[in-house]
Design an enzyme around this catalytic site. Structure first.
Site, PDB file in Angstrom:
ATOM      1  CB  CYS A 272      29.749  83.096 -73.449  1.00  8.10           C
ATOM      2  SG  CYS A 272      31.189  82.036 -73.606  1.00  8.10           S
TER       3      CYS A 272
ATOM      4  CB  CYS B 292      31.954  82.815 -76.618  1.00 12.49           C
ATOM      5  SG  CYS B 292      31.308  81.550 -75.543  1.00 12.49           S
ATOM      6  CG  ASP B 293      30.718  86.598 -77.457  1.00 13.87           C
ATOM      7  OD1 ASP B 293      31.042  85.873 -78.419  1.00 13.87           O
ATOM      8  OD2 ASP B 293      29.584  86.598 -76.964  1.00 13.87           O
TER       9      ASP B 293
END
Ligand code: NAP
Length: 338
Positions: free
Chosen positions: A150, A153-154
């Site tokens: 992701c 997200c990261d």
């Protein structure tokens, strides 16, 4: 008036001191929450069990640009929150727990979460899908230590680092484009020449100088240093030549999805790839159990198609419950898929 009477009927139908629910919806992504909005408005008082990622996969999307009605686009996180807020308006009970086991062999159906057991006359499964791993040695251990599924997200963790994305679909290309906001350089590793992604997404990549495409290549080995990803071995798919990409801090895997159906094995008919088989009207192989969204769709996997199938499944569940009550336990018209 009719809907209130139906609700009362359920309250009287007590089971070991616990109400039998009209409808339990498994999954709180766009399919599950759309089903909840429709079922809530129909007076079914549904329960949504959200699962491990409330809001579903859409919350990992940076920009949702193709959902009608949002000409300026909307972030996946905002979209998920708005869906939840909307469902909460219609007497939907929310349970932020994980379903561990189901029994669809006898009515009422049983749905066990980590803390509770529900019994329900009808069920909608909208459990979604999860990113498919590459299946490389060390991939599990390095997840969170450089391997990610992701970028939204990261991605920000890898500011001024070199990163790689693997895949050639919409997700891989959108993630590669997004990562150039942070990373020094983004390598896009794809096993063929042609990308599966939409034309507009391909154009974005072609005009982004921060992305270097390594077509005809596949990742064959993850290199780690002190428990963190530090490089990749990639193989030229036409020649078989293996080279090392050094100084890589993260690999974002975007090679498609797998449906979340392990708990339904042996309970419902699944296809070869593990998706729940649905016939007409979102019906599964068990009467009164419906499925919607990515858990039963290997073809479209769009937010709008997930939401639409969620709406359909709720309307079918409502119809099923009405017929069940009118005709007693015998339902002629509503048959499971064959
Ligand atoms: P996808 O379209 O199925 O693409 C998966 C990509 O990964 C393909 O390019 C495939 O290569 C590659 N791949 C698969 N297994 C691989 C392996 N073991 N090693 C290396 N590469 C591998 O998946 P996706 O990009 O995750 O998209 C999933 C669905 O969501 C699609 O239906 C997509 O349209 C939809 N989606 C839509 C949007 C949108 O805005 N419209 C945004 C995100 C997602 P090959 O091409 O060689 O098979």
């Amino acid at each position: 008036m009719e809907k209130k009477e139906r609700k009362q009927e359920v309250k009287d139908d007590d089971n070991n001191g616990k109400n039998i629910e009209n409808l339990v919806i498994i999954g709180g992504g766009p399919a599950g929450l759309t089903a909840a909005i429709y079922a809530g408005r129909a007076g079914l008082n549904p329960v949504v069990i959200h699962g491990p990622q409330p809001g579903g996969q859409i919350i990992n999307t940076n920009d949702l640009e193709n959902f009608p009605g949002f000409p300026e686009g909307i972030s996946g996180g905002d979209f998920g929150s708005r869906l939840l807020e909307q469902a909460e308006k219609f007497q939907v009970k929310m349970d932020f727990d994980i379903v561990e086991e189901v029994n669809f062999q006898e009515q009422p159906y049983t749905i066990k979460t980590s803390l509770d057991t529900y019994r329900a006359e009808a069920v909608i499964i909208a459990a979604g899908a999860q990113p498919r791993p590459l299946g490389l040695k060390g991939e599990k251990e390095l997840t969170g230590e450089g391997v990610s599924y992701c970028a939204t997200c990261d991605g920000a963790l890898y500011r001024d680092k070199n990163v790689a994305v693997v895949g050639g679909g919409n997700v891989a290309l959108e993630e590669a484009d997004f990562l150039t906001r942070f990373a020094r350089k983004v390598y896009l590793v794809h096993r063929r020449e042609e990308f599966r992604a939409d034309e507009l997404v391909r154009q974005k990549i072609e005009s982004n100088p921060g992305v270097e495409c390594l077509c005809h290549n596949q990742v064959v080995e993850l290199i780690s240093t002190n428990g963190k990803l530090s490089g990749l071995k990639i193989e030229e798919t036409r020649t078989g030549e293996v080279t090392e990409l050094n100084d890589i801090s993260a690999l974002f895997v975007a090679v498609g999805y797998e449906p979340n159906t392990s708990i339904f094995q042996g309970q419902l008919e699944l296809d070869k790839a593990g998706y729940i088989k649905t016939g007409n009207f979102q019906r599964t192989s068990v009467e009164g159990v419906f499925a919607a969204g990515d858990v039963q769709d290997s073809r479209y996997q769009q937010v709008i198609t997930a939401a639409a199938s969620g709406a359909r499944s709720a309307m079918e569940a409502d119809r099923y419950l009405q017929q069940k009550r009118v005709n007693g336990r015998k339902i002629e018209e509503v048959q499971p898929i064959k």
